[in-house]
Design a protein around this motif. Structure first.
Motif, PDB file in Angstrom:
ATOM      1  N   PHE A  61       0.805  -1.214  -0.117  1.00 15.21           N
ATOM      2  CA  PHE A  61      -0.101   0.160   0.047  1.00 15.21           C
ATOM      3  C   PHE A  61       0.896   1.239   0.004  1.00 15.21           C
ATOM      4  CE2 PHE A  61       0.696  -1.230   4.503  1.00 15.21           C
ATOM      5  CZ  PHE A  61       1.138  -0.010   5.048  1.00 15.21           C
ATOM      6  N   GLU A  62       2.281   1.059   0.144  1.00 15.96           N
ATOM      7  CA  GLU A  62       3.133   2.348   0.240  1.00 15.96           C
ATOM      8  C   GLU A  62       2.919   3.504  -0.904  1.00 15.96           C
ATOM      9  OE1 GLU A  62       7.149   1.284   0.322  1.00 15.96           O
ATOM     10  OE2 GLU A  62       7.661   3.073   1.474  1.00 15.96           O
ATOM     11  N   PHE A  93      -0.948   4.788  -0.556  1.00 16.13           N
ATOM     12  CA  PHE A  93      -0.939   5.688   0.412  1.00 16.13           C
ATOM     13  C   PHE A  93      -0.382   6.876   0.522  1.00 16.13           C
ATOM     14  CE2 PHE A  93       0.304   7.402   4.765  1.00 16.13           C
ATOM     15  CZ  PHE A  93      -0.517   6.793   5.505  1.00 16.13           C
ATOM     16  N   ARG A 103      -9.887   7.860  -3.528  1.00 16.64           N
ATOM     17  CA  ARG A 103      -9.890   6.786  -2.959  1.00 16.64           C
ATOM     18  C   ARG A 103     -10.357   5.551  -3.703  1.00 16.64           C
ATOM     19  NH1 ARG A 103     -11.195   6.300   3.609  1.00 16.64           N
ATOM     20  NH2 ARG A 103      -9.230   6.896   3.518  1.00 16.64           N
ATOM     21  N   ASP A 151      -4.242  -4.171   0.801  1.00 19.51           N
ATOM     22  CA  ASP A 151      -3.711  -3.664   1.968  1.00 19.51           C
ATOM     23  C   ASP A 151      -4.237  -2.523   2.520  1.00 19.51           C
ATOM     24  OD1 ASP A 151      -2.474  -6.064   2.742  1.00 19.51           O
ATOM     25  OD2 ASP A 151      -0.315  -5.288   1.660  1.00 19.51           O
ATOM     26  N   ALA A 203      -7.466  -3.075   4.252  1.00 20.73           N
ATOM     27  CA  ALA A 203      -7.443  -3.610   5.335  1.00 20.73           C
ATOM     28  C   ALA A 203      -6.673  -2.495   6.423  1.00 20.73           C
ATOM     29  CB  ALA A 203      -6.076  -4.650   5.354  1.00 20.73           C
ATOM     30  N   LEU A 204      -5.826  -1.880   6.136  1.00 25.71           N
ATOM     31  CA  LEU A 204      -5.468  -0.604   6.920  1.00 25.71           C
ATOM     32  C   LEU A 204      -6.445   0.095   7.463  1.00 25.71           C
ATOM     33  CD1 LEU A 204      -2.801   0.546   8.101  1.00 25.71           C
ATOM     34  CD2 LEU A 204      -2.873   2.113   6.207  1.00 25.71           C
ATOM     35  N   GLY A 235      -9.671  -2.186   8.674  1.00 24.66           N
ATOM     36  CA  GLY A 235      -9.511  -3.365   9.565  1.00 24.66           C
ATOM     37  C   GLY A 235      -8.656  -2.464  10.760  1.00 24.66           C
ATOM     38  N   LEU A 236      -7.455  -2.147  10.549  1.00 28.62           N
ATOM     39  CA  LEU A 236      -6.817  -1.592  11.860  1.00 28.62           C
ATOM     40  C   LEU A 236      -7.181  -0.122  12.186  1.00 28.62           C
ATOM     41  CD1 LEU A 236      -4.230  -2.555  12.833  1.00 28.62           C
ATOM     42  CD2 LEU A 236      -2.753  -1.286  11.374  1.00 28.62           C
ATOM     43  N   PHE A 260     -10.095  -5.841  14.293  1.00 27.40           N
ATOM     44  CA  PHE A 260      -8.936  -6.717  13.705  1.00 27.40           C
ATOM     45  C   PHE A 260      -9.202  -7.972  12.904  1.00 27.40           C
ATOM     46  CE2 PHE A 260      -7.754  -4.306  17.524  1.00 27.40           C
ATOM     47  CZ  PHE A 260      -6.632  -3.586  17.123  1.00 27.40           C
ATOM     48  N   GLY A 310     -10.052  -7.051   9.322  1.00 24.95           N
ATOM     49  CA  GLY A 310      -8.790  -6.989   8.570  1.00 24.95           C
ATOM     50  C   GLY A 310      -7.747  -8.122   8.160  1.00 24.95           C
ATOM     51  N   THR A 311      -7.899  -8.872   9.302  1.00 29.47           N
ATOM     52  CA  THR A 311      -7.229 -10.282   9.057  1.00 29.47           C
ATOM     53  C   THR A 311      -7.723 -11.240   7.972  1.00 29.47           C
ATOM     54  OG1 THR A 311      -6.633 -10.272  11.502  1.00 29.47           O
ATOM     55  CG2 THR A 311      -6.103 -12.366  10.332  1.00 29.47           C
ATOM     56  N   ASN A 320      -6.513  -9.809   4.970  1.00 30.65           N
ATOM     57  CA  ASN A 320      -5.106 -10.247   4.798  1.00 30.65           C
ATOM     58  C   ASN A 320      -4.658 -11.881   4.450  1.00 30.65           C
ATOM     59  OD1 ASN A 320      -3.747  -8.303   7.537  1.00 30.65           O
ATOM     60  ND2 ASN A 320      -3.742  -7.694   5.396  1.00 30.65           N
ATOM     61  N   GLY A 377       2.028 -13.533   7.021  1.00 36.97           N
ATOM     62  CA  GLY A 377       0.585 -13.349   7.655  1.00 36.97           C
ATOM     63  C   GLY A 377      -0.011 -12.366   7.368  1.00 36.97           C
ATOM     64  N   GLY A 378       0.477 -11.402   7.007  1.00 39.11           N
ATOM     65  CA  GLY A 378      -0.129  -9.927   6.551  1.00 39.11           C
ATOM     66  C   GLY A 378       0.004  -8.890   7.830  1.00 39.11           C
ATOM     67  N   LEU A 379      -0.545  -7.719   7.342  1.00 39.72           N
ATOM     68  CA  LEU A 379      -0.331  -6.286   7.811  1.00 39.72           C
ATOM     69  C   LEU A 379      -1.001  -6.786   9.489  1.00 39.72           C
ATOM     70  CD1 LEU A 379       0.538  -3.468   7.588  1.00 39.72           C
ATOM     71  CD2 LEU A 379      -2.082  -3.198   7.216  1.00 39.72           C
ATOM     72  N   ILE A 380      -2.187  -6.989   9.661  1.00 43.05           N
ATOM     73  CA  ILE A 380      -2.828  -7.096  11.247  1.00 43.05           C
ATOM     74  C   ILE A 380      -2.212  -8.197  11.542  1.00 43.05           C
ATOM     75  CG2 ILE A 380      -5.028  -7.361  12.001  1.00 43.05           C
ATOM     76  CD1 ILE A 380      -6.093  -5.439   9.521  1.00 43.05           C
ATOM     77  N   PRO A 381      -2.260  -9.423  11.484  1.00 42.62           N
ATOM     78  CA  PRO A 381      -1.591 -10.406  12.225  1.00 42.62           C
ATOM     79  C   PRO A 381      -0.299  -9.744  12.817  1.00 42.62           C
ATOM     80  CG  PRO A 381      -2.549 -11.746  10.611  1.00 42.62           C
ATOM     81  CD  PRO A 381      -2.513 -10.055  10.240  1.00 42.62           C
ATOM     82  N   TRP A 437       9.558   3.969   6.864  1.00 37.28           N
ATOM     83  CA  TRP A 437       8.646   4.871   7.429  1.00 37.28           C
ATOM     84  C   TRP A 437       7.464   4.093   7.832  1.00 37.28           C
ATOM     85  CZ3 TRP A 437       3.609   5.808   5.683  1.00 37.28           C
ATOM     86  CH2 TRP A 437       3.256   5.421   4.582  1.00 37.28           C
ATOM     87  N   ILE A 438       7.084   2.840   7.509  1.00 37.40           N
ATOM     88  CA  ILE A 438       5.806   2.487   7.493  1.00 37.40           C
ATOM     89  C   ILE A 438       5.800   1.959   9.138  1.00 37.40           C
ATOM     90  CG2 ILE A 438       4.077   0.503   7.076  1.00 37.40           C
ATOM     91  CD1 ILE A 438       4.704   0.998   4.207  1.00 37.40           C
ATOM     92  N   GLN A 476       1.965  14.816   3.487  1.00 37.15           N
ATOM     93  CA  GLN A 476       0.716  14.366   3.317  1.00 37.15           C
ATOM     94  C   GLN A 476      -0.139  15.661   4.152  1.00 37.15           C
ATOM     95  OE1 GLN A 476      -1.081  11.122   2.757  1.00 37.15           O
ATOM     96  NE2 GLN A 476       0.876  10.912   1.949  1.00 37.15           N
ATOM     97  N   ASN A 482      -5.346  14.488   2.269  1.00 34.23           N
ATOM     98  CA  ASN A 482      -5.322  13.536   2.953  1.00 34.23           C
ATOM     99  C   ASN A 482      -4.690  13.888   4.233  1.00 34.23           C
ATOM    100  OD1 ASN A 482      -5.385  10.980   4.166  1.00 34.23           O
ATOM    101  ND2 ASN A 482      -4.146   9.899   2.575  1.00 34.23           N
TER     102      ASN A 482
END
Lengths: 318, 300
Positions: A252-253, A256, A264, A271, A274-275, A278-279, A284, A287-288, A291, B127-131, B215-216, B240, B245
């Protein structure tokens, strides 16, 4: 591709004795390796255990056994969400555009560089072309936003002075331009870097082929078409197949940093979804689920890519 | 490539040459101009910049933009943390990758197959971002410096690049050291490490650039911790904040800074501060990373 073969050295012999005496003998090797096995377990494999969250109504602070199991509820929610399909579309669109552009343009650039006769110039251009690869996406996004800005942005200034447009274009506020901007930014940043591998392949082509072609009166363009391009075909095929495996994992860098609320609908990748959903909202489990979908699809793509690769080269990349 | 010049180049080849030179020149301009433009604006008086028309040299030269941003404390903290994480991350990453590569290069090592497979799989499982976020939270690494170094300590790719380099060294060196009574760790530290320098230079560059540019992790784990922000994160906030945003913007002090000089000039000056260290390093390591790239991509 020119295979780099390491010379076969008279290596150490495989141990003949039983496990424990060798274990003791190799205690230093074990001491050097085990910390990293533990590290890999924690930071690479343990997150997979976190996938259980998608099947629970996960509440932070509660232990694993206190969580409520909900089965596939979050996946059902996910597949009913319009935003999800939007994010999937954006992810696929930007990764396919990035794959095609990021694959064709470096080849053209490598061929052009190879045709430069002035070695000093060639080295200078190469050094310059690596520069954007080494700066962060934060810097790149800042520069790109500045170049495309409506007040005094270089691109708008140029188009205005050439009378191609009469009003500055609001590049960063137009959704339908976003995919193209991301792809172009990627090309700007990574083309030079991606030529390294092609230039290496080109330098592996025997000079006698060019000599023979010249004797036969082939023009430079014909030499490129009939010697250079066929000479790097294997490299091209390998790299293309390998990039299929990474098709969906674009993260997503860039989106973002280059995106904003106005675009948007076009900038949100899986991702980023999910950010944000989710997050960002503390959901959670939901979002999982996103993922997991992403990871599973990319593993499938990887196997597909490897299957194709095996068929063609009888070798495996996994 | 040594191609003798033909006595009379056919016209088609001359056109070909022309096309090559024009295309290469355009690519060079497109790559370089944005950097020079940013550099020029960063040294230009901020009220004058608003009028536009700055190309690759400042019209009204000033150092005020830089004076202003360096007076902002967040930038100095960011600079300090960025340098610290780059140095720590690179050194620890180099030791880890080379140590692991050494054990994997030893065919007689019992656990070699297991360690090698266990490590290679990390390239494909995610696992991905959230896990991962939850893991960091459960390990109580949120708001710590360790989160910059530890999770990215080892990269399987780097290990395999170094290993293929070690594989090319003569094993006789290790054998004779062993006869002299050296243990495996001594062999690694005294013999392998010094001989692996060219490969280590490549990996060091990759690690250092990765650390400097990250930076993330700051955004996700340390965003609310003023003492642990990095330079890239500060720049991200500034960039930003003036685009639409704005929901991610948290810096209050920076708004005050921006009130004094135009946000445009602030952005450009910080961009240069963040970019200069990279510029100073990468051209000198060029021959190493080209070797590392070609070796690595063939091996993996």
């Amino acid at each position: 591709m020119k295979a780099i073969t390491t010379k076969v050295q008279p290596g150490p012999k495989k141990p003949k004795s039983s496990f424990w005496p060798t274990f003791l003998q190799q205690k230093y090797l074990y001491m050097m390796a085990i910390p990293f096995v533990l590290w890999a377990f924690v930071f690479s494999y343990l997150p997979l255990w976190g996938w259980t969250m998608a099947f629970q109504k996960y509440k932070p602070g509660k232990s694993f056994f206190e969580q409520k199991w909900v089965g596939f509820q979050y996946f059902r929610e996910l597949f009913q969400d319009e935003q999800f399909f939007n994010a999937l579309r954006n992810t696929l669109a930007m990764s396919i555009m990035g794959l095609l552009a990021g694959f064709i343009i470096p080849i053209i650039f490598a061929v052009l560089l190879n045709e430069l006769r002035l070695q000093v110039l060639k080295r200078f251009v190469q050094t310059v072309s690596y520069l954007p690869h080494f700066v962060s996406w934060v810097v790149a996004a800042g520069i790109i936003t500045k170049m495309l800005s409506t007040d005094n942005g270089a691109v708008n200034d140029l188009l205005l002075s050439l009378h191609i447009i009469s009003e500055p274009i609001q590049f960063m506020a137009k959704g339908h331009l976003f995919w193209g901007i991301v792809t172009a930014s990627d090309v700007w940043k990574e083309t030079g870097w991606n030529t390294i591998i092609y230039l290496a392949a080109i330098s592996g082509i025997g000079p006698e082929l060019y000599e023979a072609a010249k004797v036969d009166g082939a023009s430079r363009l014909q030499q490129v078409r009939n010697i250079t391009l066929p000479g790097i075909r294997t490299t091209v095929v390998i790299l293309l197949i390998m990039s299929i495996g990474h098709l969906i994992s674009i993260g997503f860098e860039k989106q973002f940093l280059l995106g904003n609320n106005l675009v948007r609908d076009y900038s949100q990748t899986l991702d980023l979804y999910a950010l944000n959903y989710g997050l960002g909202m503390g959901r959670f489990s939901f979002g999982t689920a996103i993922n997991i979908f992403n990871s599973v699809v990319s593993v499938i793509l990887l196997f597909v890519a490897n299957g194709i690769f095996k068929k063609i080269t009888k070798e495996s990349i996994i | 490539m040594s191609r003798k010049k033909l006595t009379a180049a056919p016209w088609s080849d001359r056109i070909f040459d022309l096309v090559v030179y024009v295309a290469i020149t355009m690519v060079t301009i497109v790559t370089l101009y944005p950097f020079l433009n940013v550099l020029a604006i960063s040294f230009n008086d901020s009220t004058d910049s608003i009028k536009g028309g700055i190309t690759i040299y400042p019209r009204v030269f000033t150092l005020k933009n830089y004076e202003t941003i360096f007076a902002y404390s967040g930038l100095m903290t960011g600079l300090k943390i960025s340098i610290l994480r780059t140095v720590t991350g690179t050194i620890l990453g180099l030791i880890s990758a080379s140590m692991l590569a050494f054990t994997l290069s030893r065919v007689d090592f019992q656990a070699r197959k297991f360690v090698s497979t266990f490590l290679a799989l990390t390239m494909y499982v995610s696992g991905g971002l959230i896990p991962f976020y939850i893991l960091i939270k459960n390990l109580e690494m949120m708001g710590t410096f360790g989160v910059y170094v530890l999770p990215s300590l080892v990269s399987a790719f780097n290990v395999f690049v170094i290993r293929s380099f070690i594989d090319g060294l003569p094993y006789a060196l290790q054998e004779s050291a062993k006869l002299d009574g050296a243990n495996d760790f001594t062999i690694y530290w005294r013999i392998i490490l010094p001989l692996t320098k060219p490969a280590l230079a490549t990996i060091a560059l990759f690690l250092a650039v990765g650390q400097w540019n990250a930076w993330i992790d700051t955004y996700l784990y340390n965003g609310s911790k003023d003492t642990l922000t990095t330079l890239q994160y500060e720049l991200m906030k500034v960039i930003q904040s003036t685009t639409t945003n704005a929901d991610t913007f948290r810096g209050r002090n920076m708004t005050q800074v921006m009130a004094q000089i135009s946000p445009e000039s602030v952005k450009m000056a910080i961009t240069i501060v963040v970019t200069v260290p990279i510029l100073l390093v990468y051209p000198f390591l060029q021959r190493y990373f080209i070797k590392g790239m070609t070796l690595g991509s063939v091996k993996s």
